[in-house]
Design a protein around this motif. Structure first.
Motif, PDB file in Angstrom:
ATOM      1  N   ARG A  55       7.983  16.539  -7.266  1.00 25.19           N
ATOM      2  CA  ARG A  55       8.288  15.139  -7.514  1.00 25.19           C
ATOM      3  C   ARG A  55       7.245  14.563  -8.464  1.00 25.19           C
ATOM      4  NH1 ARG A  55      11.898  11.721  -5.211  1.00 25.19           N
ATOM      5  NH2 ARG A  55      12.594  12.496  -7.205  1.00 25.19           N
ATOM      6  N   LEU A  56       7.467  13.347  -8.959  1.00 24.44           N
ATOM      7  CA  LEU A  56       6.446  12.675  -9.756  1.00 24.44           C
ATOM      8  C   LEU A  56       5.467  11.963  -8.835  1.00 24.44           C
ATOM      9  CD1 LEU A  56       8.626  11.151 -12.607  1.00 24.44           C
ATOM     10  CD2 LEU A  56       7.056  13.093 -12.752  1.00 24.44           C
ATOM     11  N   PRO A  57       4.171  11.889  -9.242  1.00 24.54           N
ATOM     12  CA  PRO A  57       3.224  11.123  -8.420  1.00 24.54           C
ATOM     13  C   PRO A  57       3.757   9.707  -8.221  1.00 24.54           C
ATOM     14  CG  PRO A  57       2.053  12.260 -10.182  1.00 24.54           C
ATOM     15  CD  PRO A  57       3.521  12.451 -10.441  1.00 24.54           C
TER      16      PRO A  57
ATOM     17  N   LEU B  60       6.404   4.331   5.197  1.00 26.51           N
ATOM     18  CA  LEU B  60       6.709   4.566   3.785  1.00 26.51           C
ATOM     19  C   LEU B  60       5.414   4.713   3.003  1.00 26.51           C
ATOM     20  CD1 LEU B  60       8.871   4.609   1.519  1.00 26.51           C
ATOM     21  CD2 LEU B  60       8.639   2.126   1.389  1.00 26.51           C
ATOM     22  N   GLY B  61       5.364   5.636   2.072  1.00 24.19           N
ATOM     23  CA  GLY B  61       4.198   5.791   1.220  1.00 24.19           C
ATOM     24  C   GLY B  61       4.597   6.293  -0.147  1.00 24.19           C
ATOM     25  N   SER B  62       3.592   6.611  -0.932  1.00 25.02           N
ATOM     26  CA  SER B  62       3.869   7.143  -2.263  1.00 25.02           C
ATOM     27  C   SER B  62       3.153   8.480  -2.393  1.00 25.02           C
ATOM     28  CB  SER B  62       3.393   6.166  -3.329  1.00 25.02           C
ATOM     29  OG  SER B  62       2.002   5.967  -3.235  1.00 25.02           O
ATOM     30  N   ALA B  63       3.785   9.417  -3.079  1.00 19.68           N
ATOM     31  CA  ALA B  63       3.251  10.779  -3.154  1.00 19.68           C
ATOM     32  C   ALA B  63       1.963  10.821  -3.965  1.00 19.68           C
ATOM     33  CB  ALA B  63       4.289  11.713  -3.772  1.00 19.68           C
ATOM     34  N   ARG B  64       0.906  11.389  -3.370  1.00 21.83           N
ATOM     35  CA  ARG B  64      -0.316  11.658  -4.130  1.00 21.83           C
ATOM     36  C   ARG B  64      -0.021  12.706  -5.187  1.00 21.83           C
ATOM     37  NH1 ARG B  64      -2.575  12.444   0.955  1.00 21.83           N
ATOM     38  NH2 ARG B  64      -2.348  14.635   0.473  1.00 21.83           N
ATOM     39  N   ALA B  65      -0.873  12.771  -6.197  1.00 27.54           N
ATOM     40  CA  ALA B  65      -0.626  13.705  -7.309  1.00 27.54           C
ATOM     41  C   ALA B  65      -0.480  15.143  -6.808  1.00 27.54           C
ATOM     42  CB  ALA B  65      -1.752  13.596  -8.331  1.00 27.54           C
ATOM     43  N   ASP B  66      -1.363  15.568  -5.896  1.00 28.69           N
ATOM     44  CA  ASP B  66      -1.314  16.967  -5.435  1.00 28.69           C
ATOM     45  C   ASP B  66      -0.065  17.236  -4.591  1.00 28.69           C
ATOM     46  OD1 ASP B  66      -2.345  15.285  -3.525  1.00 28.69           O
ATOM     47  OD2 ASP B  66      -3.849  16.679  -2.783  1.00 28.69           O
TER      48      ASP B  66
ATOM     49  N   THR C  75       3.349  14.540   4.423  1.00 33.73           N
ATOM     50  CA  THR C  75       4.108  13.785   3.431  1.00 33.73           C
ATOM     51  C   THR C  75       5.455  14.462   3.211  1.00 33.73           C
ATOM     52  OG1 THR C  75       2.039  13.162   2.373  1.00 33.73           O
ATOM     53  CG2 THR C  75       4.019  13.021   1.031  1.00 33.73           C
ATOM     54  N   TYR C  76       6.539  13.788   3.584  1.00 37.82           N
ATOM     55  CA  TYR C  76       7.884  14.359   3.449  1.00 37.82           C
ATOM     56  C   TYR C  76       8.621  13.697   2.293  1.00 37.82           C
ATOM     57  CZ  TYR C  76       7.324  16.304   8.165  1.00 37.82           C
ATOM     58  OH  TYR C  76       6.875  17.000   9.254  1.00 37.82           O
ATOM     59  N   ARG C  77       9.382  14.467   1.541  1.00 43.65           N
ATOM     60  CA  ARG C  77      10.228  13.908   0.498  1.00 43.65           C
ATOM     61  C   ARG C  77      11.200  12.924   1.113  1.00 43.65           C
ATOM     62  NH1 ARG C  77      12.141  18.011  -4.201  1.00 43.65           N
ATOM     63  NH2 ARG C  77      13.476  16.193  -4.521  1.00 43.65           N
TER      64      ARG C  77
ATOM     65  N   TYR D  12      -3.646   5.904 -13.466  1.00 45.93           N
ATOM     66  CA  TYR D  12      -3.229   4.896 -12.489  1.00 45.93           C
ATOM     67  C   TYR D  12      -3.503   5.382 -11.087  1.00 45.93           C
ATOM     68  CZ  TYR D  12       0.989   7.583 -11.372  1.00 45.93           C
ATOM     69  OH  TYR D  12       1.852   8.556 -10.956  1.00 45.93           O
ATOM     70  N   TRP D  13      -3.502   6.710 -10.937  1.00 45.12           N
ATOM     71  CA  TRP D  13      -3.707   7.250  -9.615  1.00 45.12           C
ATOM     72  C   TRP D  13      -5.153   7.056  -9.164  1.00 45.12           C
ATOM     73  CZ3 TRP D  13      -0.070   8.077  -6.374  1.00 45.12           C
ATOM     74  CH2 TRP D  13      -0.442   8.544  -5.123  1.00 45.12           C
ATOM     75  N   HIS D  14      -6.058   7.402 -10.062  1.00 45.16           N
ATOM     76  CA  HIS D  14      -7.462   7.207  -9.722  1.00 45.16           C
ATOM     77  C   HIS D  14      -7.758   5.727  -9.541  1.00 45.16           C
ATOM     78  CE1 HIS D  14     -11.950   7.429 -10.680  1.00 45.16           C
ATOM     79  NE2 HIS D  14     -11.761   7.850  -9.455  1.00 45.16           N
ATOM     80  N   LEU D  15      -7.185   4.918 -10.424  1.00 43.28           N
ATOM     81  CA  LEU D  15      -7.378   3.467 -10.311  1.00 43.28           C
ATOM     82  C   LEU D  15      -6.897   2.970  -8.950  1.00 43.28           C
ATOM     83  CD1 LEU D  15      -8.059   0.708 -11.506  1.00 43.28           C
ATOM     84  CD2 LEU D  15      -5.758   0.646 -12.494  1.00 43.28           C
ATOM     85  N   LYS D  16      -5.767   3.508  -8.488  1.00 45.24           N
ATOM     86  CA  LYS D  16      -5.230   3.120  -7.193  1.00 45.24           C
ATOM     87  C   LYS D  16      -6.251   3.379  -6.094  1.00 45.24           C
ATOM     88  CE  LYS D  16      -3.267   5.301  -4.202  1.00 45.24           C
ATOM     89  NZ  LYS D  16      -2.536   6.129  -3.246  1.00 45.24           N
ATOM     90  N   THR D  17      -6.874   4.562  -6.158  1.00 48.39           N
ATOM     91  CA  THR D  17      -7.864   4.917  -5.139  1.00 48.39           C
ATOM     92  C   THR D  17      -9.057   3.966  -5.183  1.00 48.39           C
ATOM     93  OG1 THR D  17      -7.192   7.205  -5.475  1.00 48.39           O
ATOM     94  CG2 THR D  17      -9.203   6.847  -4.225  1.00 48.39           C
ATOM     95  N   VAL D  18      -9.520   3.690  -6.388  1.00 51.60           N
ATOM     96  CA  VAL D  18     -10.658   2.787  -6.543  1.00 51.60           C
ATOM     97  C   VAL D  18     -10.295   1.393  -6.036  1.00 51.60           C
ATOM     98  CG1 VAL D  18     -12.154   1.660  -8.244  1.00 51.60           C
ATOM     99  CG2 VAL D  18     -11.583   4.096  -8.479  1.00 51.60           C
ATOM    100  N   LEU D  19      -9.114   0.924  -6.396  1.00 54.03           N
ATOM    101  CA  LEU D  19      -8.671  -0.402  -5.951  1.00 54.03           C
ATOM    102  C   LEU D  19      -8.545  -0.443  -4.437  1.00 54.03           C
ATOM    103  CD1 LEU D  19      -5.871  -1.312  -8.539  1.00 54.03           C
ATOM    104  CD2 LEU D  19      -7.881  -2.699  -8.023  1.00 54.03           C
TER     105      LEU D  19
END
Lengths: 253, 253
Positions: A200-202, A187-193, A226-228, B14-21
């Motif tokens: 989807r939303l990041p 399980l993961g969360s979608a990166r912005a790109d 990364t799959y939906r 929050y995304w960049h912060l996530k990467t830094v964290l």
């Protein structure tokens, strides 16, 4: 949708409600249909709105419902089965590959990727971006990391980026003898790109499939796909060539 | 943990912060260590607490952090790789099986299960409950559905339930010739009974692996296995017997 009252059931109310709702979705609603509003549903089943909302969230997590702003809650189509990891000895980009190359760049990579590839932490790596669609809709996005050592004959004077470059990297990769591959799904969360590409939303839940391609006893390429999670079921293994009848739903839980 | 200010970054904060964290977790914190409180962290990175909280949620989804009531936010151990679907021609319960039988009963099954098995909707099916542990901790719970037609010689006069009955069903199943199997993995939510067994709350995100065991050209057994999504990576495929060096983390995203 029945009129079961849930006041006397010992298990968590939202849980039982979820089961009842799920059966109602199967028998009374069709895909894409909009559910009655929360107040009406709560009244019908004799539960508090908080309970109803918990049950709806569960059904969303299970891919049964979609909640869309401005539309309401609709019945989701069955998840699409997407095959992963069935061909043990085929490189990415081989004929019949479901992935389309989108771009390629030579970039620094996350530390964990560098460690998995055995490259130095600051050593740039060919990063091929690919996408996968099913029935014309994007279902997955991939970053394929290929160290320079795996594609030594790649010409530096060709186009430095873009889909043509991606194809050139994949073509060079085919020269190596693939010894095997290992995949893992988590399980993961979608990166912005990725989120943009998957509509989807990041941060949306995704299934992340990491595959290590092994040649010459080392990791010659690393794929992070990364799959939906809302629309995909990942299928793997083989059925020994046996065709079986699948039920009206592929769900079984 | 650095003092990067995030005010000028174009991507979601929050995304960049996530990467830094995430990088800070790798380099400065050890597993089990408690993070500073939200106010201190937000101040340190020059972000609003809402932004910080979004980043922490992402890291929790990715299995990097665990939030526990009364303890705070701790650094999660790396997810455990759990092998699924590597042995194509082995029935459940064969020697070396990682699953332990817990119970068995003859019960009505969900409609989708009956459809997949090709049994009548009200026909009772042998339902074997099994559990799987890694390093002494529960990681997965399974319901294995076996129609009576797959185990015709099962004696009705033996114990009607319990682990002994489960073993009897599994033993009878071995008599069939396994032709292949098909697996699928998807996101789901933990049922109340699975949640209890997995030490999670009902509705927690889980990875659901559905496997159809095929014999005589039909589905002879159906397994629905629920893995903890926070602590597991499911591994599949084979490496062709090649041993490779895995980095200090098995993460690669």
């Amino acid at each position: 949708m029945g009129t079961t009252q849930l006041e006397t059931v010992p298990e968590p109310k939202y849980w039982h409600l979820k089961t009842v709702l799920s059966e109602a979705l199967d028998s009374e609603f069709s895909v894409g249909e909009i559910l009655p509003n929360e107040r009406d549903l709560a009244a019908r089943f004799g539960v508090a709105r908080a309970t109803l909302r918990q049950a709806l969230e569960q059904l969303e997590l299970e891919g049964r419902l979609q909640r869309r702003r401005g539309v309401g809650t609709t019945v989701a189509p069955p998840r699409v089965g997407v095959a992963v990891g069935t061909e043990q000895h085929v490189w990415p980009g081989a004929p019949g590959d479901a992935w389309q190359p989108v771009d390629c760049a030579r970039t620094a990579v996350p530390a964990a990727v560098a460690d998995a590839l055995g490259t130095g932490r600051d050593e740039p790596v060919h990063t091929v971006r690919r996408s996968r669609t099913t029935h014309g809709r994007p279902v997955a996005a991939e970053l394929l990391y290929v160290p320079s050592a795996s594609v030594p004959d790649l010409s530096a004077i060709d186009t430095p980026s873009g889909p043509a470059r991606a194809r050139a990297v994949l073509r060079e990769l085919q020269r190596l003898e693939l010894e095997g591959r290992e995949s893992a799904v988590e399980l993961g969360s979608a990166r912005a790109d990725d989120a943009r590409e998957l509509d989807r939303l990041p941060g949306a839940p995704v299934l992340v499939v990491t595959t290590r391609y092994i040649a010459d006893g080392r990791v010659a390429a690393l794929s992070v796909a990364t799959y939906r999670a809302d629309t995909c079921r990942l299928t793997f293994g083989d059925s020994g060539g046996v065709e079986i009848h699948h039920g009206p739903h592929s769900r079984a839980s």
